[in-house]
Design an enzyme around this catalytic site. Structure first.
Site, mmCIF file in Angstrom:
data_model
loop_
_atom_site.group_PDB
_atom_site.id
_atom_site.type_symbol
_atom_site.label_atom_id
_atom_site.label_comp_id
_atom_site.label_asym_id
_atom_site.label_seq_id
_atom_site.Cartn_x
_atom_site.Cartn_y
_atom_site.Cartn_z
ATOM 1 N N HIS A 155 0.840 -1.216 0.000
ATOM 2 C CA HIS A 155 0.000 0.000 0.000
ATOM 3 C C HIS A 155 0.870 1.259 0.000
ATOM 4 C CE1 HIS A 155 -3.248 -2.770 1.279
ATOM 5 N NE2 HIS A 155 -2.309 -3.269 2.073
ATOM 6 N N SER A 276 13.917 21.575 -16.585
ATOM 7 C CA SER A 276 12.669 22.293 -16.816
ATOM 8 C C SER A 276 12.982 23.601 -17.536
ATOM 9 C CB SER A 276 12.006 22.569 -15.471
ATOM 10 O OG SER A 276 11.205 23.729 -15.542
ATOM 11 N N LYS A 282 15.054 21.838 -11.336
ATOM 12 C CA LYS A 282 14.452 20.554 -11.674
ATOM 13 C C LYS A 282 15.389 19.572 -12.393
ATOM 14 C CE LYS A 282 10.557 19.404 -11.237
ATOM 15 N NZ LYS A 282 9.327 19.840 -11.871
ATOM 16 N N GLU A 289 8.835 8.328 -17.331
ATOM 17 C CA GLU A 289 7.450 8.770 -17.513
ATOM 18 C C GLU A 289 6.947 8.408 -18.905
ATOM 19 O OE1 GLU A 289 6.859 12.915 -16.134
ATOM 20 O OE2 GLU A 289 8.619 12.537 -14.920
#
Ligand code: ARG
Length: 460
Positions: A155, A276, A282, A289
């Site tokens: 979980h 970024s 970043k 992704e």
């Protein structure tokens, strides 16, 4: 003028021609199309259906066409209906009447059913290699992390201690199954549809066993209708790719979590991360992704194939032309993902300390505390309840099980003695988890050896 002009009194509308044409995407099967035609022409000659000399001329002509496509001197005609028509027309342009004999005892229906099988067979060799390389890469990384303690989760809550090696090898096991699934699918596909004709075989004395053997198939497809009608092999391979991508996607998701500041278990190499355009701080895990995103795309390809087939009466229907873009897209994207994922994994830095620190918080040794009491004679459910109370006590006092004073332990039961601290030490907790397949360094080493043996055998 269309091939079928004899039957028609009008030219086909330009938009219909363009709509119908598949050369833009099936041209990539030119090698397989020529390979199939060479086998067919060989058989036609050997069976005396065409002259031996014609068979030889056709084969030589096809070989020249192949060379010229390979070296870029022969360009695909975008107006051709498909790759099959293009190559046949090119052959006829070169050989005249002899070229026109190639399509004897054959239809584009068995031709295309053959070409896709040959193409998939070739391409799956490449996918297979990449899957095994990825599994081996994972094994190599795991080898140096059998002592790297990290929290195991359920979980997404810290649950019990594992090691990074153990966690990684779970993915290697999945990939091993992906490879076996691929082999099964390729093996089932290994029957030759050539000679099925349009749907009902042929009246010529062809030898289907000969072409099957020439092309390296186990045997000819046993039923001519089935030979030209089914695309279950495309669906099955796409399904295998979907499952494989699902594994890559879950792994990617974990890497995305692990390189967040919230986890910081790993650091991606600069060459495999992106920045970024506005936020100077970043470092984004775009590669993982994209893999996660492309998994949806491959699943979509599988749905395309299933939906395209589900209402088709036997035998060939033009709907089936849609199979190619879907299965090609699934293959292209899966290969792309594997090729990028492997070096990204190889170059990522593992931040052992952070893993260890995360393991030290979150009471992941609570089960071990309960097991300690069980080993001293207490029934598990009672031990579970006492440990739960102790965890609540720790949370109240902002302590861990390691720093909770012995008096607090003993206030619950006098079964607790000084050795509780040894029992709940994270190193002990991992070392003692030595059942088959468990995270102890010895168990993981055993798993690693077995897995590497299997992978070596699969590499043949
Ligand atoms: N381009 C077609 C396909 O991909 C080849 C088979 C065409 N056969 C036919 N009878 N129209 O399916």
């Amino acid at each position: 003028m269309a091939l079928w002009a004899g039957r028609f009194s009008k030219e086909v509308d330009k938009t219909v021609n363009a709509f119908n044409s598949s050369i833009a995407f099936d041209a990539r099967m030119y090698r397989q199309d020529i390979q199939g035609s060479i086998a067919h022409a060989t058989m036609l000659g050997k069976c005396g259906i065409i002259e031996q000399s014609e068979s030889e001329a056709i084969i030589a002509g096809l070989r020249n066409i192949l060379d010229e496509i390979d070296n870029g001197t022969l360009i695909f005609d975008p107006n051709a209906e498909d790759i099959h028509m293009f190559i046949e027309a090119e052959l006829t342009k070169r050989l005249g009447a002899t070229g026109k004999r190639l399509h004897t005892a054959r239809s584009r229906n068995d031709q295309v059913a053959l070409d896709i099988r040959l193409y998939l067979r070739d391409e799956m060799q490449e996918v297979r290699k990449l899957v095994l390389t990825l599994a081996e890469t994972i094994c190599e990384i795991a080898q140096s992390h059998t002592d790297t303690i990290m929290p195991g989760y359920t979980h997404l809550q810290r649950a019990q201690p594992v090691t990074f090696a153990h966690h990684l090898l779970a993915y290697a096991q999945m990939l091993k199954r992906d490879c076996a699934r691929l082999d099964d699918a390729v093996d089932r596909m290994n029957e030759c549809p050539l000679g099925s004709g349009a749907l009902a075989g042929t009246t010529y004395p062809i030898d289907r066993h000969m072409t099957a053997e020439l092309l390296g198939f186990r045997q000819p497809v046993a039923n001519s209708l089935d030979g030209v009608s089914d695309r279950d092999f495309c669906i099955e391979i796409c399904c295998v790719l979907s499952i494989l991508m699902t594994h890559l996607s879950r792994f990617s998701e974990e890497i995305i979590l692990w390189c967040s500041w919230e986890f910081k278990f790993i650091e991606l190499d600069d060459a495999y991360a992106t920045g970024s355009s506005i936020m100077p701080q970043k470092k984004n895990p775009d590669v993982t992704e994209l893999i996660r995103g492309k998994t949806g795309r491959v699943n979509g390809d599988l749905m395309t194939l299933l939906s395209m087939m589900k209402g088709l009466p036997l035998a060939y229907n033009k709907d089936m032309q849609e199979d190619k873009e879907a299965i090609f897209d699934a293959i292209d994207n899966t290969e792309l993902c594997l090729k990028t994922f492997i070096p990204m994994l190889k170059t990522m830095r593992v931040l052992k300390e952070n893993m260890r620190n995360a393991a030290a918080r979150g009471f992941i040794n609570a089960t071990d505390c309960a097991d300690y009491l069980v080993k001293k004679g207490m029934p598990f459910r009672d031990a579970y309840k006492i440990t739960g109370t102790l965890v609540a006590e720790c949370i109240r006092k902002n302590l861990t099980l390691e720093t909770l004073p012995l008096e607090d332990y003993q206030s619950m039961t006098d079964l607790f003695t000084e050795d509780i601290y040894q029992a709940i030490n994270l190193g002990t907790c991992v070392r003692e988890r030595c059942s088959y397949g468990a995270p102890s360094p010895e168990s993981v080493q055993e798993q690693l050896h077995e897995l590497q043996d299997d992978l070596n055998w699969m590499k043949r």
